[in-house]
Design a protein around this motif. Structure first.
Motif, PDB file in Angstrom:
ATOM      1  N   PHE A 113       2.783   1.885  -2.825  1.00  0.00           N
ATOM      2  CA  PHE A 113       2.216   3.239  -2.735  1.00  0.00           C
ATOM      3  C   PHE A 113       1.454   3.385  -1.418  1.00  0.00           C
ATOM      4  CE2 PHE A 113      -1.030   6.411  -3.260  1.00  0.00           C
ATOM      5  CZ  PHE A 113      -0.534   7.357  -4.133  1.00  0.00           C
ATOM      6  N   ILE A 114       0.548   2.440  -1.176  1.00  0.00           N
ATOM      7  CA  ILE A 114      -0.303   2.542   0.010  1.00  0.00           C
ATOM      8  C   ILE A 114       0.527   2.423   1.288  1.00  0.00           C
ATOM      9  CG2 ILE A 114      -2.190   1.380   1.252  1.00  0.00           C
ATOM     10  CD1 ILE A 114      -3.446   0.835  -1.514  1.00  0.00           C
ATOM     11  N   ASN A 115       1.478   1.474   1.279  1.00  0.00           N
ATOM     12  CA  ASN A 115       2.299   1.299   2.486  1.00  0.00           C
ATOM     13  C   ASN A 115       3.093   2.552   2.809  1.00  0.00           C
ATOM     14  OD1 ASN A 115       1.404  -1.256   2.795  1.00  0.00           O
ATOM     15  ND2 ASN A 115       3.153  -2.231   1.750  1.00  0.00           N
ATOM     16  N   ILE A 116       3.683   3.148   1.774  1.00  0.00           N
ATOM     17  CA  ILE A 116       4.541   4.320   2.004  1.00  0.00           C
ATOM     18  C   ILE A 116       3.718   5.501   2.507  1.00  0.00           C
ATOM     19  CG2 ILE A 116       5.882   6.104   0.783  1.00  0.00           C
ATOM     20  CD1 ILE A 116       7.651   3.830   1.021  1.00  0.00           C
ATOM     21  N   VAL A 117       2.640   5.839   1.815  1.00  0.00           N
ATOM     22  CA  VAL A 117       1.918   7.043   2.236  1.00  0.00           C
ATOM     23  C   VAL A 117       1.228   6.834   3.585  1.00  0.00           C
ATOM     24  CG1 VAL A 117       1.675   8.002  -0.077  1.00  0.00           C
ATOM     25  CG2 VAL A 117      -0.164   6.658   0.851  1.00  0.00           C
ATOM     26  N   ASN A 118       0.775   5.610   3.858  1.00  0.00           N
ATOM     27  CA  ASN A 118       0.189   5.369   5.185  1.00  0.00           C
ATOM     28  C   ASN A 118       1.244   5.503   6.272  1.00  0.00           C
ATOM     29  OD1 ASN A 118      -2.439   5.001   4.481  1.00  0.00           O
ATOM     30  ND2 ASN A 118      -2.382   2.772   4.472  1.00  0.00           N
ATOM     31  N   ALA A 119       2.389   4.893   6.039  1.00  0.00           N
ATOM     32  CA  ALA A 119       3.426   4.913   7.076  1.00  0.00           C
ATOM     33  C   ALA A 119       3.957   6.328   7.294  1.00  0.00           C
ATOM     34  CB  ALA A 119       4.564   3.967   6.689  1.00  0.00           C
ATOM     35  N   HIS A 120       4.219   7.043   6.194  1.00  0.00           N
ATOM     36  CA  HIS A 120       4.876   8.342   6.353  1.00  0.00           C
ATOM     37  C   HIS A 120       3.893   9.470   6.647  1.00  0.00           C
ATOM     38  CE1 HIS A 120       8.511   6.826   3.769  1.00  0.00           C
ATOM     39  NE2 HIS A 120       8.181   6.012   4.738  1.00  0.00           N
ATOM     40  N   LEU A 121       2.881   9.588   5.765  1.00  0.00           N
ATOM     41  CA  LEU A 121       2.017  10.773   5.886  1.00  0.00           C
ATOM     42  C   LEU A 121       0.936  10.578   6.959  1.00  0.00           C
ATOM     43  CD1 LEU A 121       1.638  11.791   2.126  1.00  0.00           C
ATOM     44  CD2 LEU A 121       3.407  12.427   3.764  1.00  0.00           C
ATOM     45  N   ALA A 122       0.325   9.372   6.999  1.00  0.00           N
ATOM     46  CA  ALA A 122      -0.752   9.177   7.980  1.00  0.00           C
ATOM     47  C   ALA A 122      -0.168   8.919   9.374  1.00  0.00           C
ATOM     48  CB  ALA A 122      -1.642   8.019   7.546  1.00  0.00           C
ATOM     49  N   ASN A 123       0.813   7.998   9.462  1.00  0.00           N
ATOM     50  CA  ASN A 123       1.290   7.630  10.805  1.00  0.00           C
ATOM     51  C   ASN A 123       2.315   8.622  11.343  1.00  0.00           C
ATOM     52  OD1 ASN A 123      -0.320   5.492  10.374  1.00  0.00           O
ATOM     53  ND2 ASN A 123       1.297   3.962  10.212  1.00  0.00           N
ATOM     54  N   THR A 124       3.462   8.707  10.667  1.00  0.00           N
ATOM     55  CA  THR A 124       4.569   9.500  11.233  1.00  0.00           C
ATOM     56  C   THR A 124       4.182  10.972  11.396  1.00  0.00           C
ATOM     57  OG1 THR A 124       6.101   8.012  10.157  1.00  0.00           O
ATOM     58  CG2 THR A 124       7.016  10.090  10.938  1.00  0.00           C
ATOM     59  N   ILE A 125       3.518  11.520  10.382  1.00  0.00           N
ATOM     60  CA  ILE A 125       3.228  12.958  10.444  1.00  0.00           C
ATOM     61  C   ILE A 125       1.815  13.219  10.992  1.00  0.00           C
ATOM     62  CG2 ILE A 125       2.949  15.054   9.029  1.00  0.00           C
ATOM     63  CD1 ILE A 125       5.315  14.032   7.348  1.00  0.00           C
ATOM     64  N   GLY A 126       0.792  12.647  10.331  1.00  0.00           N
ATOM     65  CA  GLY A 126      -0.596  12.940  10.713  1.00  0.00           C
ATOM     66  C   GLY A 126      -0.914  12.551  12.155  1.00  0.00           C
ATOM     67  N   ASN A 127      -0.530  11.320  12.534  1.00  0.00           N
ATOM     68  CA  ASN A 127      -0.855  10.865  13.894  1.00  0.00           C
ATOM     69  C   ASN A 127      -0.145  11.679  14.959  1.00  0.00           C
ATOM     70  OD1 ASN A 127      -2.607   8.980  13.209  1.00  0.00           O
ATOM     71  ND2 ASN A 127      -1.296   7.193  13.646  1.00  0.00           N
ATOM     72  N   LEU A 128       1.082  12.045  14.683  1.00  0.00           N
ATOM     73  CA  LEU A 128       1.854  12.813  15.669  1.00  0.00           C
ATOM     74  C   LEU A 128       1.126  14.127  15.964  1.00  0.00           C
ATOM     75  CD1 LEU A 128       4.416  13.204  17.377  1.00  0.00           C
ATOM     76  CD2 LEU A 128       5.533  14.188  15.360  1.00  0.00           C
ATOM     77  N   LEU A 129       0.680  14.777  14.899  1.00  0.00           N
ATOM     78  CA  LEU A 129      -0.030  16.049  15.089  1.00  0.00           C
ATOM     79  C   LEU A 129      -1.338  15.808  15.852  1.00  0.00           C
ATOM     80  CD1 LEU A 129      -0.393  19.078  14.480  1.00  0.00           C
ATOM     81  CD2 LEU A 129      -1.532  18.440  12.361  1.00  0.00           C
ATOM     82  N   ASN A 130      -2.066  14.790  15.412  1.00  0.00           N
ATOM     83  CA  ASN A 130      -3.380  14.553  15.973  1.00  0.00           C
ATOM     84  C   ASN A 130      -3.321  14.208  17.462  1.00  0.00           C
ATOM     85  OD1 ASN A 130      -6.181  12.704  15.815  1.00  0.00           O
ATOM     86  ND2 ASN A 130      -6.050  14.577  14.614  1.00  0.00           N
ATOM     87  N   ARG A 131      -2.400  13.333  17.821  1.00  0.00           N
ATOM     88  CA  ARG A 131      -2.394  12.953  19.246  1.00  0.00           C
ATOM     89  C   ARG A 131      -1.848  14.084  20.108  1.00  0.00           C
ATOM     90  NH1 ARG A 131       2.184   8.573  20.650  1.00  0.00           N
ATOM     91  NH2 ARG A 131       3.739   9.133  19.102  1.00  0.00           N
ATOM     92  N   THR A 132      -0.940  14.900  19.555  1.00  0.00           N
ATOM     93  CA  THR A 132      -0.405  16.018  20.347  1.00  0.00           C
ATOM     94  C   THR A 132      -1.499  17.072  20.559  1.00  0.00           C
ATOM     95  OG1 THR A 132       1.692  15.603  19.256  1.00  0.00           O
ATOM     96  CG2 THR A 132       1.549  17.620  20.515  1.00  0.00           C
ATOM     97  N   LEU A 133      -2.232  17.367  19.484  1.00  0.00           N
ATOM     98  CA  LEU A 133      -3.318  18.356  19.624  1.00  0.00           C
ATOM     99  C   LEU A 133      -4.404  17.844  20.572  1.00  0.00           C
ATOM    100  CD1 LEU A 133      -3.802  19.801  16.018  1.00  0.00           C
ATOM    101  CD2 LEU A 133      -2.739  20.904  17.983  1.00  0.00           C
ATOM    102  N   GLY A 134      -4.634  16.532  20.545  1.00  0.00           N
ATOM    103  CA  GLY A 134      -5.629  15.932  21.450  1.00  0.00           C
ATOM    104  C   GLY A 134      -5.218  16.156  22.903  1.00  0.00           C
ATOM    105  N   LEU A 135      -3.951  15.905  23.182  1.00  0.00           N
ATOM    106  CA  LEU A 135      -3.455  16.093  24.554  1.00  0.00           C
ATOM    107  C   LEU A 135      -3.511  17.567  24.956  1.00  0.00           C
ATOM    108  CD1 LEU A 135      -0.318  13.744  24.633  1.00  0.00           C
ATOM    109  CD2 LEU A 135      -2.361  13.556  26.075  1.00  0.00           C
ATOM    110  N   LEU A 136      -3.220  18.443  24.000  1.00  0.00           N
ATOM    111  CA  LEU A 136      -3.210  19.886  24.294  1.00  0.00           C
ATOM    112  C   LEU A 136      -4.636  20.368  24.598  1.00  0.00           C
ATOM    113  CD1 LEU A 136      -0.964  22.249  24.132  1.00  0.00           C
ATOM    114  CD2 LEU A 136      -2.234  22.954  22.120  1.00  0.00           C
ATOM    115  N   ARG A 137      -5.568  19.837  23.851  1.00  0.00           N
ATOM    116  CA  ARG A 137      -6.957  20.253  24.078  1.00  0.00           C
ATOM    117  C   ARG A 137      -7.419  19.781  25.457  1.00  0.00           C
ATOM    118  NH1 ARG A 137     -12.263  18.342  20.832  1.00  0.00           N
ATOM    119  NH2 ARG A 137     -11.362  16.353  21.377  1.00  0.00           N
TER     120      ARG A 137
END
Ligand SMILES: Nc1ncnc2c1ncn2[C@@H]1O[C@H](COP(=O)(O)OP(=O)(O)OP(=O)(O)O)[C@@H](O)[C@H]1O
Length: 601
Positions: A406-430
């Motif tokens: 459970f933890i591996n899947i949600v961390n890999a998919h929701l936190a890393n693949t999706i959440g991090n992508l948004l966060n680092r892109t918005l960081g660069l945009l700001r």
């Protein structure tokens, strides 16, 4: 008595639409769920003297843009567990997807509240059956709230409207000549609330599902003439294979029917907690003959008088009954036969999914080997729970739960693949563009094949949702995230910004491309993880109202426009820290603390 009943059936007449010949079997499930096809069994007319007319009406009584789906009405012998939540989460994802397609959805769930098991559970708690039902039914409602289940109707089988409709249905089947009184003796599983065939039992007459011995019972009961519908059920399933899905469950059902259908008892003389049999107050109606009607009574409008026909005209037949395989026989054999008898349309599809298991056994209230969904939601949040079970368990098959997984899947998919992508892109945009988009996303993707890649994956997700392949739909959305990550890694906008000039302009465009990917993910994953997707959407500068107004058309590339201002970057999904990670961090923290102290000294 059963022989007598066979006569009306032998003379019955049914007309089947040639469109639904055997070739239809090959039709895709997607098409099936969209087609407004249903079997309509006209009510027996006096002129036809009980003859059964089965025609294939274009859509029964429900409008073709209405999608009625149901979960089982859960038995209130105990509070909900992860198994009950699983069906409901899946149903909610399907309902949300259908709403995105622009359908009017009526999503029905509820609680089954009559029967011996309930009376026993209530007395074990020292409460009356009514009080017990109120408490447990409320536990279901509050879990559904925590899991963001957006049902439209919650039916309780103790609701007076429901009780009136059950009685009307019973009287209709009685008038059809399909109910008779007889003695019955057999082995009864109280947990299944069902008489069992000895050949289906384990040693010591134990029920294979509940591992408890069945008890021998003899009763004078009312029976439903199921055997009379054997041939018609066989024919119906051949001509409408979509009625039972996945196809391997259809095979199971066909083999049960071929092995011979027996009339079943639909009343209990020994059970007080139930709906009295019309005309015989000493007996109550069997829980299944009562609960299944909840799918129709739920359609009643609140202020309307309780009326079977009125309820039917408000949305019946259901487009989809979503159930676990444990109750397939009731939904795919008993229920269609009951509807045929009452002259009502059959549901368009019964989908029997697999079990969440613990140590290989079905997780269930009676066995008590359940996983506590409230605990999971509190620890990990509803998005994680919804995503994990829909992504990880192939819909239709069994799946075992493991917390590590459970933890591996949600961390890999929701936190890393999706959440991090948004966060680092918005960081660069700001940092580089004052959080403002420099071009339309349609312009930003010009000259690349990236847009087509995403469009292909979006279409794949749509097809999987339509086919109820929920795990594959999640997979397709995740691939969109993977494509976005690969794009950003290849383009390395952080280093382009450092070069300045045209390179910097190209980098600003790249950020728009990635944010458009995030926007599309927020729409395509919304059926599965609605809160997460709302958070993503808000970070992209949209309001909650705009999120709620989304349709599948919004998955089309080109939604983000030049000048749109993004919100401050904020993680949309917090990574779940495992104990080992936390311990590791604490150790690092204390090491660096010691180091700082040393340096200061
Ligand atoms: N382990 C499970 N895996 C998947 N779905 C389940 C599971 N347990 C229950 N369900 C869902 O709940 C339905 C059965 O509802 P019910 O209220 O009878 O729960 P139950 O826990 O199976 O009860 P019992 O253990 O008393 O038989 C199933 O058809 C399915 O939709």
């Amino acid at each position: 008595m059963a022989a007598g009943m066979n006569c009306s059936f032998q003379n019955s007449l049914w007309l089947l639409n040639p469109r639904q010949g055997t070739n239809f079997r090959a039709a895709h499930l997607r098409t099936r769920l969209r087609l407004p096809q249903s079997l309509f069994f006209s009510a027996p007319s006096p002129a036809a003297d009980g003859a059964l007319y089965c025609t294939n009406s274009s859509n029964g009584s429900a409008a073709s843009d209405t999608f009625v789906l149901t979960t089982p009405l859960y038995y209130v012998n105990a509070p909900p567990h992860m198994g009950s939540a699983y069906t409901t989460i899946a149903a909610d994802a399907i309902a949300r997807f259908q709403r995105l397609l622009g359908k009017k959805v009526i999503f029905i769930t509820g609680t089954d509240e009559h029967g011996e098991k309930i009376a026993t559970a209530a007395s074990a708690q020292g409460s009356s059956p009514g009080e017990h039902c109120d408490v447990i039914s409320q536990a279901y409602k509050s879990l559904w709230k925590d899991l963001e289940i957006g049902y439209d109707k919650f039916i309780r089988t103790t609701d007076p409207t429901h009780e009136a409709i059950v009685k009307q249905f019973y009287s209709r089947v009685l008038a059809k000549g399909d109910i008779y009184k007889a003695d019955y003796e057999g082995l009864y599983c109280v947990n299944c609330e069902e008489y069992k065939d000895e050949k289906d039992l384990l040693e010591n007459s134990c029920c294979p599902m509940h591992l408890k011995p069945c008890v021998r019972r003899k009763e004078d009961n009312y029976f439903f003439a199921l055997s009379k519908y054997q041939k018609l059920l066989e024919e119906t399933l051949v001509q409408n294979p979509d009625l039972v899905q996945p196809s391997f469950r259809l095979n199971e059902v066909q083999s049960w029917i071929r092995s011979g259908l027996k009339d079943f008892s639909i009343s209990r003389a020994s059970v007080e907690w139930g709906i009295p049999v019309p005309g015989d107050e000493k007996q109550t109606i069997y829980v299944w003959f009562d609960a299944l009607l909840g799918y129709i009574s739920a359609l009643s409008e609140e202020k309307e008088r309780p009326d079977l026909e009125l309820a039917v005209s408000s949305g019946w037949p259901a487009s989809l009954h979503l159930i676990g395989k444990d109750i397939l026989r009731f939904h795919a054999v008993y229920w269609p036969a009951m509807l045929m008898s009452a002259g009502l349309s059959l549901p368009k599809m019964v989908f029997g999914h697999g079990f969440l298991t613990k140590d290989g056994m079905k997780m269930g209230k009676s066995l008590g080997n359940t996983l506590e969904p409230n605990d999971l939601v509190q620890r990990f949040g509803s998005d994680a729970v919804r995503y994990f079970f829909l992504r990880e368990v192939e819909f239709g098959s069994d799946g075992d739960y493991s917390e590590d997984r459970f933890i591996n899947i949600v961390n890999a998919h929701l936190a890393n693949t999706i959440g991090n992508l948004l966060n680092r892109t918005l960081g660069l945009l700001r940092k580089n563009c004052q959080s403002t988009l420099v071009v339309d996303s349609a312009v930003a993707a010009e000259g690349t094949s990236f847009r087509e890649t995403v469009e292909t994956l979006v279409e794949r997700a749509r097809v999987h949702y339509e086919n109820l392949s929920l795990s594959s739909a999640c997979e397709a959305v995740l691939e969109i995230g993977n494509a976005g990550n690969s794009y950003v890694d290849e383009r390395a906008p952080w280093s382009l910004f450092k070069q300045g000039g045209p390179a910097s302009e190209a980098a600003a465009k790249d950020l728009v491309v990635v944010l458009e990917v995030m926007r599309i993910i927020a729409v395509t994953l919304a059926p599965v993880a609605p809160s997460l997707c709302l958070r993503i959407y808000k970070q992209l500068g949209y309001s909650e109202d705009q999120f709620n107004a989304l349709t599948w058309v919004d998955t089309k590339w080109g939604g983000l426009k030049c000048g749109q201002v993004m919100a401050q970057p904020k993680p949309v999904f917090a990574r779940i820290e495992t104990q080992t990670e936390e311990e590791g961090k604490a150790a690092v923290g204390s090491r660096s603390g010691k180091k700082k102290l040393k340096e200061a000294a």
